[in-house]
Design a protein around this motif. Structure first.
Motif, PDB file in Angstrom:
ATOM      1  N   THR A  55       0.471  -1.170  -0.045  1.00 47.26           N
ATOM      2  CA  THR A  55      -0.178  -0.013  -0.274  1.00 47.26           C
ATOM      3  C   THR A  55       0.632   1.219   0.365  1.00 47.26           C
ATOM      4  O   THR A  55       0.767   2.139  -0.593  1.00 47.26           O
ATOM      5  N   GLY A  56       1.977   1.351   1.214  1.00 47.87           N
ATOM      6  CA  GLY A  56       2.886   1.916   0.792  1.00 47.87           C
ATOM      7  C   GLY A  56       2.746   3.757   1.836  1.00 47.87           C
ATOM      8  O   GLY A  56       1.636   4.467   1.360  1.00 47.87           O
ATOM      9  N   PRO A  57       3.406   3.859   2.339  1.00 49.68           N
ATOM     10  CA  PRO A  57       3.205   5.010   3.400  1.00 49.68           C
ATOM     11  C   PRO A  57       2.717   6.634   2.351  1.00 49.68           C
ATOM     12  O   PRO A  57       2.441   7.453   2.274  1.00 49.68           O
ATOM     13  N   THR A  58       3.521   6.370   0.817  1.00 50.24           N
ATOM     14  CA  THR A  58       3.636   7.727   0.093  1.00 50.24           C
ATOM     15  C   THR A  58       2.636   8.228  -0.250  1.00 50.24           C
ATOM     16  O   THR A  58       1.900   9.018  -0.816  1.00 50.24           O
ATOM     17  N   VAL A  59       1.211   7.159   0.330  1.00 47.89           N
ATOM     18  CA  VAL A  59      -0.035   6.877   0.093  1.00 47.89           C
ATOM     19  C   VAL A  59      -1.001   7.217   0.776  1.00 47.89           C
ATOM     20  O   VAL A  59      -1.849   7.917   0.845  1.00 47.89           O
ATOM     21  N   ILE A  60      -0.540   6.209   1.877  1.00 50.54           N
ATOM     22  CA  ILE A  60      -0.773   6.469   2.915  1.00 50.54           C
ATOM     23  C   ILE A  60      -1.235   7.788   3.751  1.00 50.54           C
ATOM     24  O   ILE A  60      -2.442   8.094   4.098  1.00 50.54           O
ATOM     25  N   ALA A  61      -0.285   7.883   3.615  1.00 52.10           N
ATOM     26  CA  ALA A  61       0.080   9.486   4.617  1.00 52.10           C
ATOM     27  C   ALA A  61      -0.917  10.348   4.388  1.00 52.10           C
ATOM     28  O   ALA A  61      -1.448  11.181   5.239  1.00 52.10           O
ATOM     29  N   PRO A  62      -0.926  11.015   3.268  1.00 48.74           N
ATOM     30  CA  PRO A  62      -2.259  11.901   2.811  1.00 48.74           C
ATOM     31  C   PRO A  62      -3.356  11.785   3.072  1.00 48.74           C
ATOM     32  O   PRO A  62      -3.864  12.349   3.156  1.00 48.74           O
ATOM     33  N   LEU A 101      -3.028   1.581   9.750  1.00 43.86           N
ATOM     34  CA  LEU A 101      -2.427   1.623   7.752  1.00 43.86           C
ATOM     35  C   LEU A 101      -0.918   2.619   8.179  1.00 43.86           C
ATOM     36  O   LEU A 101      -0.081   1.252   7.164  1.00 43.86           O
ATOM     37  N   GLU A 102      -0.297   3.063   8.740  1.00 45.99           N
ATOM     38  CA  GLU A 102       0.627   3.417   8.712  1.00 45.99           C
ATOM     39  C   GLU A 102       1.675   2.150   8.835  1.00 45.99           C
ATOM     40  O   GLU A 102       2.669   2.485   7.995  1.00 45.99           O
ATOM     41  N   THR A 103       1.807   1.641  10.067  1.00 40.95           N
ATOM     42  CA  THR A 103       2.368  -0.015   9.590  1.00 40.95           C
ATOM     43  C   THR A 103       2.278  -0.431   8.737  1.00 40.95           C
ATOM     44  O   THR A 103       3.345  -1.106   8.282  1.00 40.95           O
ATOM     45  N   GLU A 104       1.177  -0.654   8.441  1.00 42.35           N
ATOM     46  CA  GLU A 104       0.382  -1.754   7.024  1.00 42.35           C
ATOM     47  C   GLU A 104       1.561  -1.549   5.499  1.00 42.35           C
ATOM     48  O   GLU A 104       2.105  -1.683   4.812  1.00 42.35           O
ATOM     49  N   GLY A 105       1.839   0.052   5.769  1.00 40.77           N
ATOM     50  CA  GLY A 105       2.600   0.900   4.661  1.00 40.77           C
ATOM     51  C   GLY A 105       3.785   0.758   4.299  1.00 40.77           C
ATOM     52  O   GLY A 105       4.002   0.217   3.722  1.00 40.77           O
ATOM     53  N   ILE A 106       4.296   0.490   6.179  1.00 46.53           N
ATOM     54  CA  ILE A 106       5.875   1.048   5.214  1.00 46.53           C
ATOM     55  C   ILE A 106       6.156  -0.370   5.334  1.00 46.53           C
ATOM     56  O   ILE A 106       7.087  -1.052   4.783  1.00 46.53           O
ATOM     57  N   VAL A 107       5.974  -1.495   6.350  1.00 50.76           N
ATOM     58  CA  VAL A 107       6.299  -3.174   6.071  1.00 50.76           C
ATOM     59  C   VAL A 107       5.725  -3.481   5.195  1.00 50.76           C
ATOM     60  O   VAL A 107       7.151  -4.116   4.244  1.00 50.76           O
ATOM     61  N   ASN A 108       4.785  -3.923   4.194  1.00 50.36           N
ATOM     62  CA  ASN A 108       4.569  -3.787   3.519  1.00 50.36           C
ATOM     63  C   ASN A 108       5.483  -3.373   2.229  1.00 50.36           C
ATOM     64  O   ASN A 108       5.175  -4.093   1.043  1.00 50.36           O
ATOM     65  N   ASP A 109       6.070  -2.125   2.570  1.00 51.02           N
ATOM     66  CA  ASP A 109       6.409  -1.460   0.781  1.00 51.02           C
ATOM     67  C   ASP A 109       7.760  -2.296   1.128  1.00 51.02           C
ATOM     68  O   ASP A 109       7.928  -2.407  -0.510  1.00 51.02           O
ATOM     69  N   VAL A 110       8.649  -2.680   1.736  1.00 49.64           N
ATOM     70  CA  VAL A 110      10.170  -3.929   2.593  1.00 49.64           C
ATOM     71  C   VAL A 110       9.188  -4.765   1.177  1.00 49.64           C
ATOM     72  O   VAL A 110      10.181  -5.695   0.720  1.00 49.64           O
ATOM     73  N   THR A 111       8.353  -5.509   2.357  1.00 50.29           N
ATOM     74  CA  THR A 111       7.733  -7.116   2.178  1.00 50.29           C
ATOM     75  C   THR A 111       7.997  -7.232   0.613  1.00 50.29           C
ATOM     76  O   THR A 111       8.045  -8.012  -0.651  1.00 50.29           O
ATOM     77  N   ALA A 112       6.764  -6.262  -0.150  1.00 49.37           N
ATOM     78  CA  ALA A 112       6.403  -6.676  -1.419  1.00 49.37           C
ATOM     79  C   ALA A 112       7.831  -6.375  -2.524  1.00 49.37           C
ATOM     80  O   ALA A 112       7.449  -7.067  -3.597  1.00 49.37           O
ATOM     81  N   ALA A 113       8.890  -5.234  -2.464  1.00 50.62           N
ATOM     82  CA  ALA A 113       9.575  -5.367  -2.904  1.00 50.62           C
ATOM     83  C   ALA A 113      10.784  -6.743  -2.958  1.00 50.62           C
ATOM     84  O   ALA A 113      11.232  -7.228  -4.553  1.00 50.62           O
ATOM     85  N   ILE A 114      10.616  -7.215  -2.145  1.00 54.28           N
ATOM     86  CA  ILE A 114      11.625  -8.035  -2.445  1.00 54.28           C
ATOM     87  C   ILE A 114      10.953  -9.022  -2.608  1.00 54.28           C
ATOM     88  O   ILE A 114      12.084  -9.626  -3.287  1.00 54.28           O
ATOM     89  N   LEU A 115       9.817  -9.738  -2.160  1.00 58.90           N
ATOM     90  CA  LEU A 115       9.275 -10.342  -2.535  1.00 58.90           C
ATOM     91  C   LEU A 115       8.807 -10.633  -3.978  1.00 58.90           C
ATOM     92  O   LEU A 115       9.495 -11.566  -4.528  1.00 58.90           O
ATOM     93  N   ALA A 116       8.785  -9.875  -4.574  1.00 56.73           N
ATOM     94  CA  ALA A 116       8.807  -9.609  -6.252  1.00 56.73           C
ATOM     95  C   ALA A 116      10.213  -9.369  -6.363  1.00 56.73           C
ATOM     96  O   ALA A 116       9.636 -10.419  -7.978  1.00 56.73           O
TER      97      ALA A 116
END
Length: 616
Positions: A128-135, A150-165
């Motif tokens: 989801t990402g903090p850059t779209v959740i924060a606004p 929502l913020e924790t999900e955005g930050i952690v899943n940004d990293v998770t998604a990038a590495i997993l992909a």
């Protein structure tokens, strides 16, 4: 073409800044304007940006992703993780797994993609990402537990998604892809990234702490050292194990963000500014290279994927993740609605598409980019644009209350307010008291509540009520002064421990509660008004007293003896406040717009009556 590179880059950066300004003005995610700007500048618009504009775009995107991930990880503090609810943990574990599998199934059966491509898209769209959740959270001030999730999900899943992909992409390129190969690559990249990240973070910390950075320019040099560290971590890890750089910058960011480093605030502000510039450039450049044919080629099936991701998979993973979490039904529905995708899926998908096209797999590249960008466009515009309206409809924007002091009084007030659904933040400087309050489920900020910085960090600028509930009258008086003069809080209530200090508080113009006088009044009520005293003791458990502003037009212009029978159960209107005057109304008193109505009765009936009187 090189002669056009400088003015083109400058123009993109200027447009990116303008997009940020428009986003702040209209209170929507900046990514909306960045996407529009990119499409206008690209081949589908003015054709100012083409595939030949930036020959080294993959490298630029890679470094940009490193900066964005580092900035997000830098803000993932241990204190926030300690306060993370079980819902936050499940969102980044069970929720991420449901998102991966659910999205992959949708792509597989609705677009007919291979299993490999399906899971590649699914892994990217975890983020989801903090850059779209924060606004969105700036526009919708939800309860802290919802914001933290929502913020924790955005930050952690940004990293998770990038590495997993990245790992999935490497696996599907193997001649014989297996589960064992997947885990081997995953561990290799994560391990290499973590190792390099720890080393770089240690080096940066040592430089900042023990090397003279030139007193006159120390803050600036500290910022540059940190930025260089992030880029070095990415480059070194990527060299050792291809695509391990994301894990490295995430690790370095988390470690440095939680260490005691000099000029931390200046570094955080600087990183935030750099990220905004990089984000603007990359998103405009990526959107400009998007061809509508890629989106149109997906047809109705592509829209079905969007609907499945946004309105089936997202609500399902939120429902599972927030079970027995204390979230209300309305809050769960809101979190289930808010799941926009952002820069990580877009940038990483573009990098993969370049490699796929070079390998002669243009059809897979089109499907990947088209699906990812279609989901990004749809979720950002729909969820980012409608988040405020959905929040208001679901009534998940509570009154924000800040309580200074987590003693028995502070915790009891917090418990009563939270039981009514208010958003309460406690400020406490004693670590043992903080731990005790957190164990009871309260949101607590460590710090001195008599300082401006601590009050601001706790969110006083969005607070409607501040309660100074410490056992120190001097501290309570100072809190009242700051809340009144520096932040203009709507209502300030101060506990007065010594009766002789009441006058000083009253001169400040704040509401005061004297512990001595309140105790004496309670004893007097028990003697002279025993029935009222007994009933008052049930407030918050069985009985309730609430004040609400009249908003139901059906009640305006009608006398109380007509409105009263329409109130639910055992509930009465006992007081009216009009033009700063509070009085006991007669049965024939006609209600007017803006009247403040005080309701008394059984707790459930009063809550139902509140919604009725407000016109909800």
């Amino acid at each position: 073409m090189s002669s056009q590179l400088i003015p083109l880059t400058a123009a993109i950066l200027a447009i990116g800044v303008a997009a940020q300004l428009l986003a702040d003005r209209f209170e929507v995610p900046s990514i909306v304007f960045l996407l529009i700007a990119g499409v206008v500048l690209g081949p589908e618009g003015l054709s100012i940006i083409t595939e030949d504009s930036f020959a080294s775009l993959p490298a630029i995107v890679g470094l940009s992703v490193a900066i964005i991930v580092f900035e997000g990880a830098f803000h993932l503090r241990q204190e926030d993780l300690e306060q993370a609810t079980s819902a936050s943990v499940r969102l980044v574990t069970i929720g991420a797994l449901i998102s991966l599998v659910g999205t992959a199934l949708a792509v597989r059966f609705e677009l007919g993609a291979t299993w490999g491509m399906s899971f590649l898209v699914g892994s990217l769209l975890i983020a989801t990402g903090p850059t779209v959740i924060a606004p969105i959270l700036r526009v919708v001030p939800v309860r802290d537990r919802v914001q933290a999730a929502l913020e924790t999900e955005g930050i952690v899943n940004d990293v998770t998604a990038a590495i997993l992909a990245i790992v999935v992409f490497k696996v599907i390129q193997l001649d014989d892809p297996t589960v064992g190969a997947f885990f081997s690559l995953f561990i290799e990249r994560v391990g290499a990234g973590i190792g390099i990240g720890v080393i770089v973070a240690g080096g940066v910390w040592f430089v900042l702490r023990y090397i003279d950075l030139s007193p006159g320019d120390a803050p600036r040099n500290a910022r540059l050292v940190t930025l260089a560290g992030a880029l070095v971590a990415y480059g070194a890890a990527d060299t050792i194990a291809s695509e391990a750089g994301v894990a490295a910058v995430a690790t370095a960011g988390i470690i440095l963000g939680n260490l005691d480093i000099p000029y931390e605030e200046q570094i955080a502000d600087f990183k935030g500014d750099i990220t905004l510039v990089v984000l603007s450039f990359v998103f405009i450049a990526l959107a400009a290279l998007l061809e509508f044919e890629d989106l149109i080629s997906l047809g109705v099936r592509g829209l079905l994927v969007v609907i499945t991701v946004a309105f089936v998979v997202r609500p399902l993973l939120v429902y599972v993740s927030t079970m027995e979490s204390g979230f209300t039904t309305a809050e769960r529905l809101f979190v289930g609605f808010v799941g926009p995708r952002g820069i990580i899926p877009a940038s990483v998908a573009t990098l993969f598409a370049v490699e796929l096209q070079a390998a002669g797999r243009g059809e897979d590249a089109t499907l990947l980019v088209g699906t990812v960008f279609l989901v990004i466009f749809s979720t950002v515009v729909l969820q980012g644009g409608l988040a405020r309206y959905v929040a208001e409809y679901l009534d998940v924007i509570p009154m924000r209350v800040i309580i200074i002091g987590s003693g028995r009084v502070g915790r009891e007030v917090a418990a009563r307010l939270e039981e009514r659904g208010e958003n309460v933040v406690i400020i406490e400087r004693d670590e043992a008291a903080v731990e005790k309050a957190r164990q009871q489920g309260f949101t607590v900020r460590i710090g001195d509540g008599t300082t401006i910085d601590t009050l601001r960090e706790a969110g006083i600028e969005n607070a409607r009520t501040v309660v100074a509930a410490t056992g120190d009258d001097d501290a309570n008086l100072l809190v009242g002064q700051l809340a009144s003069t520096k932040f203009d809080v709507e209502r300030i209530i101060c506990r007065v421990n010594q009766p002789e200090n009441v006058e000083a508080f009253e001169e400040l113009g704040v509401d005061t509660i004297s512990s001595t006088l309140a105790t004496a009044q309670a004893i007097d009520d028990s003697i002279e008004r025993p029935a009222m005293a007994r009933w008052s003791s049930t407030i918050g458990e069985e009985g309730d007293v609430q004040e609400v502003t009249l908003g139901n037009e059906a009640f305006v212009g009608r006398p109380l003896n007509e409105v009263g029978p329409e109130l639910p159960g055992r509930c009465l209107i006992v007081l009216l406040t009009r033009d700063d005057e509070t009085f006991v109304p007669e049965a024939t008193e006609v209600l007017q717009t803006g009247d403040h109505v005080t309701l008394v009765g059984d707790q459930d009936d009063v809550r139902e009556a509140m919604a009725l009187v407000r016109g909800d």
